[in-house]
Design a protein around this motif. Structure first.
Motif: not given
Length: 88
Positions: A6, A10, A14
């Motif tokens: 995760r 992030r 992105t």
């Protein structure tokens, strides 16, 4: 590992597209060095700029423990780097 995945999503995904090998190698590296270290790293900056070869070249930066270069970390980082480069 899910927390690391995760964090990479992030912090890196992105702005950059990674192959599966790149993602897996980055997960392994981040699991070992911590998310905070990845966040401040030149590797992350290069990934976000799409400079994948440049990121692979400096993968070795994270081969120290206790201020010394450790043979086990040298081997681990080289294995991760090879995985990172495996499916370009």
């Amino acid at each position: 590992m899910q927390g690391v995945e995760r964090a990479i999503s992030r912090l890196v995904l992105t702005r950059a597209e990674l192959t599966q090998g790149m993602f897996d190698a980055t997960v392994s590296l981040t699991y070992n060095i911590a998310t905070v270290a990845l966040q401040r790293s030149t590797i992350r900056q290069r990934l976000m700029r799409g400079e994948y070869e440049g990121a692979a070249v400096i993968w070795w930066q994270f081969r120290r423990g206790g201020g010394r270069i450790l043979p086990g970390l040298v081997k681990c980082r080289e294995t991760e780097r090879q995985l990172f480069c495996s499916d370009w």
